[in-house]
Design a protein around this motif. Sequence first.
Motif, PDB file in Angstrom:
ATOM      1  N   TYR A 137       0.930  -1.317  -0.001  1.00 48.17           N
ATOM      2  CA  TYR A 137       0.006   0.008  -0.030  1.00 48.17           C
ATOM      3  C   TYR A 137       0.865   1.363  -0.063  1.00 48.17           C
ATOM      4  CZ  TYR A 137      -4.468   2.653   0.992  1.00 48.17           C
ATOM      5  OH  TYR A 137      -5.247   3.542   0.957  1.00 48.17           O
ATOM      6  N   TYR A 140      -2.070  -1.736  -7.593  1.00 49.82           N
ATOM      7  CA  TYR A 140      -2.671  -0.893  -6.748  1.00 49.82           C
ATOM      8  C   TYR A 140      -2.198   0.698  -6.988  1.00 49.82           C
ATOM      9  CZ  TYR A 140      -5.720  -4.217  -4.511  1.00 49.82           C
ATOM     10  OH  TYR A 140      -6.885  -4.999  -4.625  1.00 49.82           O
ATOM     11  N   LEU A 200      -7.233   0.192   0.545  1.00 46.95           N
ATOM     12  CA  LEU A 200      -6.386  -0.541   1.469  1.00 46.95           C
ATOM     13  C   LEU A 200      -7.067  -1.852   1.957  1.00 46.95           C
ATOM     14  CD1 LEU A 200      -4.390  -0.443   3.849  1.00 46.95           C
ATOM     15  CD2 LEU A 200      -6.057   0.974   5.208  1.00 46.95           C
TER      16      LEU A 200
END
Lengths: 270, 223, 222
Positions: free
Chosen positions: B32, B101, B155
Amino acid sequence: MEDMSRYPLQLEGADVPMVSFKNVTKAYGSLTVLENLDLDIREGEMVSVIGPSGSGKTTVLRMLMLERIQQGVIYVNGKPITHMEKNGGLVPADDKYLRKAREPIGMCFQHFNLFPHMTALQNCMEGPVQVLGMSKRAARERSEDLLELVGMIDKKDQHPSRLSGGQQQRVAIARALAMRPKVMLFDEVTSALDPEVIGEVTNVIKKLVAEHNLTMLMVTHQMGFAKDISDRVCFFFGGKIEEQGPPEQLFDHPQKERTQQFLSAVKSAD
Amino acid sequence: MMFDWRWDFTWEILPRLISATANTLLAAGAGYGIAIVLGLVLALSQRTPYRLLTLVVREFVEFIRSTPLVLQIFFVFFVGPQIGIRLSPWTSGMIAIGLHYSAYLSEVYRGGLNSVPVGQWEACSALSLSTRKTYWRIIIPQALPACFAGMGNYLVGILKDTPMLSVIGVAELMHTANAIGSESYRFLEPYTLVGIIFLLVSLPTAGLVRISEMWVRRKLGVY
Amino acid sequence: MSYWEFLVEQGPRFVDGALITAVQFALAAVLAIAIALLAGLMKLSSNPLIKGSAVIYIELFRGTSLLVQLYWIFFVLPLFGLTLEKFTAGFVAVGMNLGAYGAELVRGGIQSVPRGQWEAAYSLSMSPAKRMWRIILPQALLNMLPPWGNLLIELLKGTALVSLISVADLMFEAKQINGSTYLSAQTFGTALIIYYLFARVLVTPFMRWLEQVMLRKLGRTE
């Protein structure tokens, strides 16, 4: 490419206008909204711009503050703002020059555009602290004085979402004034307001006209207000100034047919 | 009951699964972190005046978003050695999941930036604020609340995608559960526990995200 | 070996895999849409039992990983006496997982239809079912089509996981080819491009087209 040598590097002389449009043309793609505009505004003069929608009246203000032009030069206080000097000639200004050159101009918008994440006071302090580099204390003092001037000192710690339209617009005026501008632009500042709060904004502008030596350029739909406070009124039609003059003359004895049509249409709508 | 849940076995494998959970959280956190920064780079590089750059980055983001993460993980892990770079499972996993991501987060940022009204940019010009200050002080604080929901969802998303790292041998939860399964031939307890652990981690995370979103909104005075 | 030779040699296996992926995608999509509609409507029910079971389903499948669900369905469900063949287990897991996400889209889409529409339908004495099918759902459907486009892409990507229970889809074939040729960049690169084209040339344009059709049906074209 336009031949820039016909435009002076600076305007000089005893009676240099505060704002001067020289042969300015503005187009959006293939649509020309203003053509070969020449307009001078003296220091301390209040000029209202009226006209039907699509006449280019708002563009006059936006060129000073927000947009680039295709032809001509705009001078503020004798210095070009749309162009800068390079090797003895004028070239289109880069972003940095443009931003600097526009510092002496303040602007108020139809939809206020207050920063929603800041209180009224923080909105006013933002420019002085971040752009002019003032100390927070000095900026706070100046901002509080201005909020006092517009009658919003009680609400200085409120966020814009808690203020009415009229209150937001008054804060927006204080925010613009906090930069100590020489020229103020008002872009239909009462158009988004409810009728009952228009007065509180126009009263502030009247006070500015009466007490401060600001040069002002105002686009408005309120003919009565324009007539009351302007030194000069310009009627725009089809991207050009169709007629201009002192308010009494333009409103009471318009010379051009289009002006007469426009004014009588506005009157019958009231 | 047609199945037998063995509690002694459960207690026996639980410590292993819990320590693997730490790895899962670490992988999600690191991935992340990469995605947050790289996503911003991808989003901002679409706002330059260079149209070609915008076009290329857009297509790249689309590509990453519409191909399977598990395939991307394999790609990074196996293509590295082929061109002479040996990457550990952890490194390739972090690169793949972070990149994946970052494409999603760049879209979140893009949406957030676009949600700020044009008038705010104009007001900044009217105050002669520099581009950096315009972004930093005016635009980003307003874009952030709009980004927050999306950022929070991803997340939780990245957390739930970490099991895919097991395919290249990253010792996270799924990998550990597989190992237990192949050692003991019991799948009921490890896979069920993995499911429960994911619920226990992801549901509170989602709740926390929602609470902090409201907190940020209030803090910034944007309602 | 040039890339072209590689393609000629391995092409049939890529095609076989892509076909299986396409079938998995189609079956999972149908299942996901059905589940989404059902669970989405159930979540709007005023009956706490119906609503509660929808909430539990949605949270359970959104709160855990697709991979965990796939393994659970394939390896654990047989212990409950329900053995699914790997091909079936594959699309069932993908469909059930994405259906839970879709249910939230259905619920949001229905709630986005203005109150006035419900009231107008009510004032015409429409039955609740009529109200839903004839008035609310068509409008809701239009509102939720763009996010469904994204969801179907997620579903397509989700099908790649069925390779992990040995369904011979595109991902599975790619792994096999990589194992026998060691040409990883060519193998996985080709698979990535096939997935991308699938999404970009089939799924996305189809959803755009569907949106246009819906717009026309609702008379909202300009």
